[in-house]
Structure formats: C-alpha cells, structure tokens
Design a protein around this motif. Structure first.
Motif, mmCIF file in Angstrom:
data_model
loop_
_atom_site.group_PDB
_atom_site.id
_atom_site.type_symbol
_atom_site.label_atom_id
_atom_site.label_comp_id
_atom_site.label_asym_id
_atom_site.label_seq_id
_atom_site.Cartn_x
_atom_site.Cartn_y
_atom_site.Cartn_z
ATOM 1 N N TYR A 135 -30.338 8.115 -27.639
ATOM 2 C CA TYR A 135 -31.620 7.442 -27.426
ATOM 3 C C TYR A 135 -31.533 6.483 -26.243
ATOM 4 C CZ TYR A 135 -35.767 4.621 -28.353
ATOM 5 O OH TYR A 135 -36.958 3.961 -28.238
ATOM 6 N N ARG A 136 -30.489 5.695 -26.204
ATOM 7 C CA ARG A 136 -30.332 4.712 -25.121
ATOM 8 C C ARG A 136 -30.133 5.377 -23.770
ATOM 9 N NH1 ARG A 136 -26.543 0.257 -28.186
ATOM 10 N NH2 ARG A 136 -28.199 -0.571 -29.502
ATOM 11 N N ARG A 137 -29.323 6.449 -23.729
ATOM 12 C CA ARG A 137 -29.125 7.164 -22.459
ATOM 13 C C ARG A 137 -30.428 7.763 -21.959
ATOM 14 N NH1 ARG A 137 -23.852 9.450 -24.450
ATOM 15 N NH2 ARG A 137 -25.258 10.829 -25.526
ATOM 16 N N LEU A 138 -31.180 8.389 -22.879
ATOM 17 C CA LEU A 138 -32.459 8.979 -22.485
ATOM 18 C C LEU A 138 -33.461 7.917 -22.049
ATOM 19 C CD1 LEU A 138 -32.823 11.716 -25.234
ATOM 20 C CD2 LEU A 138 -32.668 12.111 -22.776
ATOM 21 N N LEU A 139 -33.487 6.787 -22.748
ATOM 22 C CA LEU A 139 -34.411 5.713 -22.391
ATOM 23 C C LEU A 139 -34.075 5.142 -21.015
ATOM 24 C CD1 LEU A 139 -36.781 3.908 -23.208
ATOM 25 C CD2 LEU A 139 -35.130 2.374 -24.264
ATOM 26 N N ARG A 188 -43.792 3.596 -18.111
ATOM 27 C CA ARG A 188 -42.688 3.174 -18.973
ATOM 28 C C ARG A 188 -43.108 3.135 -20.434
ATOM 29 N NH1 ARG A 188 -42.144 -2.887 -16.674
ATOM 30 N NH2 ARG A 188 -44.008 -3.749 -17.633
ATOM 31 N N SER A 189 -44.354 2.794 -20.704
ATOM 32 C CA SER A 189 -44.814 2.826 -22.095
ATOM 33 C C SER A 189 -44.956 4.260 -22.581
ATOM 34 C CB SER A 189 -46.134 2.071 -22.244
ATOM 35 O OG SER A 189 -47.121 2.661 -21.434
ATOM 36 N N THR A 190 -45.315 5.154 -21.684
ATOM 37 C CA THR A 190 -45.409 6.575 -22.025
ATOM 38 C C THR A 190 -44.040 7.137 -22.366
ATOM 39 O OG1 THR A 190 -47.320 6.854 -20.594
ATOM 40 C CG2 THR A 190 -46.097 8.825 -21.154
ATOM 41 N N VAL A 191 -43.059 6.827 -21.549
ATOM 42 C CA VAL A 191 -41.697 7.324 -21.786
ATOM 43 C C VAL A 191 -41.181 6.801 -23.122
ATOM 44 C CG1 VAL A 191 -39.302 7.123 -20.993
ATOM 45 C CG2 VAL A 191 -41.100 7.667 -19.367
ATOM 46 N N THR A 192 -41.371 5.528 -23.385
ATOM 47 C CA THR A 192 -40.887 4.957 -24.655
ATOM 48 C C THR A 192 -41.605 5.580 -25.846
ATOM 49 O OG1 THR A 192 -41.564 2.945 -23.478
ATOM 50 C CG2 THR A 192 -39.838 2.706 -25.041
ATOM 51 N N LEU A 226 -40.347 9.161 -26.376
ATOM 52 C CA LEU A 226 -38.977 9.158 -26.862
ATOM 53 C C LEU A 226 -38.928 8.755 -28.337
ATOM 54 C CD1 LEU A 226 -36.182 9.744 -25.806
ATOM 55 C CD2 LEU A 226 -35.967 7.357 -25.171
ATOM 56 N N ARG A 227 -39.677 7.729 -28.704
ATOM 57 C CA ARG A 227 -39.748 7.324 -30.114
ATOM 58 C C ARG A 227 -40.299 8.446 -30.971
ATOM 59 N NH1 ARG A 227 -42.370 1.418 -29.182
ATOM 60 N NH2 ARG A 227 -40.449 0.355 -28.609
ATOM 61 N N GLU A 228 -41.348 9.090 -30.471
ATOM 62 C CA GLU A 228 -41.961 10.198 -31.212
ATOM 63 C C GLU A 228 -40.944 11.314 -31.436
ATOM 64 O OE1 GLU A 228 -45.142 13.579 -29.965
ATOM 65 O OE2 GLU A 228 -45.712 11.502 -29.522
ATOM 66 N N GLY A 229 -40.155 11.610 -30.426
ATOM 67 C CA GLY A 229 -39.150 12.669 -30.545
ATOM 68 C C GLY A 229 -38.044 12.332 -31.526
ATOM 69 N N PHE A 230 -37.600 11.089 -31.525
ATOM 70 C CA PHE A 230 -36.516 10.704 -32.417
ATOM 71 C C PHE A 230 -37.000 10.453 -33.836
ATOM 72 C CE2 PHE A 230 -33.935 10.423 -28.706
ATOM 73 C CZ PHE A 230 -32.636 10.545 -29.163
ATOM 74 N N ARG A 231 -38.281 10.216 -34.032
ATOM 75 C CA ARG A 231 -38.817 10.005 -35.378
ATOM 76 C C ARG A 231 -39.301 11.296 -36.017
ATOM 77 N NH1 ARG A 231 -42.187 4.485 -34.106
ATOM 78 N NH2 ARG A 231 -40.368 3.131 -34.077
ATOM 79 N N LEU A 248 -33.382 21.846 -21.695
ATOM 80 C CA LEU A 248 -33.796 20.442 -21.717
ATOM 81 C C LEU A 248 -34.504 20.111 -23.028
ATOM 82 C CD1 LEU A 248 -35.329 20.190 -18.135
ATOM 83 C CD2 LEU A 248 -33.043 19.519 -18.841
ATOM 84 N N CYS A 249 -34.829 18.844 -23.205
ATOM 85 C CA CYS A 249 -35.614 18.434 -24.358
ATOM 86 C C CYS A 249 -36.720 17.482 -23.887
ATOM 87 C CB CYS A 249 -34.751 17.827 -25.444
ATOM 88 S SG CYS A 249 -33.635 16.523 -24.915
ATOM 89 N N LEU A 250 -37.532 17.958 -22.954
ATOM 90 C CA LEU A 250 -38.668 17.180 -22.469
ATOM 91 C C LEU A 250 -39.839 17.357 -23.427
ATOM 92 C CD1 LEU A 250 -38.581 18.102 -18.687
ATOM 93 C CD2 LEU A 250 -37.780 15.999 -19.741
ATOM 94 N N ARG A 251 -40.714 16.360 -23.469
ATOM 95 C CA ARG A 251 -41.918 16.454 -24.289
ATOM 96 C C ARG A 251 -43.107 16.120 -23.466
ATOM 97 N NH1 ARG A 251 -41.905 15.213 -30.251
ATOM 98 N NH2 ARG A 251 -40.229 16.491 -30.927
#
Length: 142
Positions: free
Chosen positions: A13-17, A31-35, A38-43, A139-142
């Motif tokens: 998570y930290r590396r991707l962020l 930056r809010s979009t990326v966060t 990323l949260r959506e993907g990990f949750r 990749l794991c892009l969303r």
C-alpha cells in the motif's frame, strides 16, 4: 500462492501510494483520486494480492513520474475519469429529482419518452480497456 501477511499489504500500500503521488506530482485533485482508488482497491474483499502485479504497477507509476510519456498520460486520464465519475455521482440526486418531475409531467400530458439504452453502460468500454491493459502488462491499475 500463500495468503499475504499484514506487513506485506502495508508495504505494498505504501509503495503504491508513494509512486502514485509522485506520478501525479502531488497535484490537488489527482492526489485525492489516487488515494481514494488505492483505498478502494485494498478494501475490496474480493481482490487478490499479487506481489508481482504490485511491483510492476510501482514500476509503471515511477515511469509516469519520471517523464511525460505514455505512462504519464494514462495515469492522468485515469485520474480525470475517476474525478469526473465522482463529480457526476455527487450531482445524481439532483438529476434524479428533475428527471422524476419531467417523467411525471410527461405522463400527465400523455407523452411517452423512449428509454435510454445507453444509461448505465457509458463506462463499459473504458473499464474493459483498463482490464485488458492490466492483463497484458501485469498491472493492477483501477
């Protein structure tokens, strides 16, 4: 593949962020979009953790941060589409009320409106393209 430990997930998570924020150069809407993505993907409970895909995605995001090439444009467009979709969703409640009032008025006047066959499928092609990009490049892009 064995189940990922908590520390592996946190490190990924930290590396991707970090790589994602560098790729969008810490710009305010992106930056809010990326966060958020990323949260959506990990949750997501149905998501599978693949360290190789994470590694390749970090490479991709680092390449997007280094120069304004194809990778940078892809990340930029991903952020833009996510931002537009979120903006559209925030205005939906108002739109639904207006459409409901219009439909009631049309029923009262006896006019029939053709059903919108495109509604709900606007982003299908976009999502398929992202899925194919992820599959072809690992990749794991969303």
């Amino acid at each position: 593949m064995s189940a990922a430990t908590t520390t592996e997930l946190v490190h990924a998570y930290r590396r991707l962020l970090r790589a994602g924020l560098r790729a969008v150069q810490f710009s305010k809407p992106s930056r809010s979009t990326v966060t958020a993505k990323l949260r959506e993907g990990f949750r997501d409970p149905g998501a599978k953790f693949d360290p190789e895909r994470v590694r390749r995605t970090v490479w991709f995001l680092n390449a997007a941060a280094q120069q304004r090439g194809l990778e940078h444009r892809i990340v930029k467009n991903l952020c833009r589409v996510h931002w537009e979709r979120a903006r559209e969703a925030s205005r939906t409640a108002w739109r639904l009320r207006v459409r409901h009032d219009e439909a009631a008025r049309e029923r009262k006047e006896g006019r029939k409106k053709d059903p919108d066959v495109i509604k709900g499928t606007e982003y299908e092609h976009y999502e398929r393209t992202i899925a194919m990009l992820n599959d072809s490049m690992g990749l794991c892009l969303r």
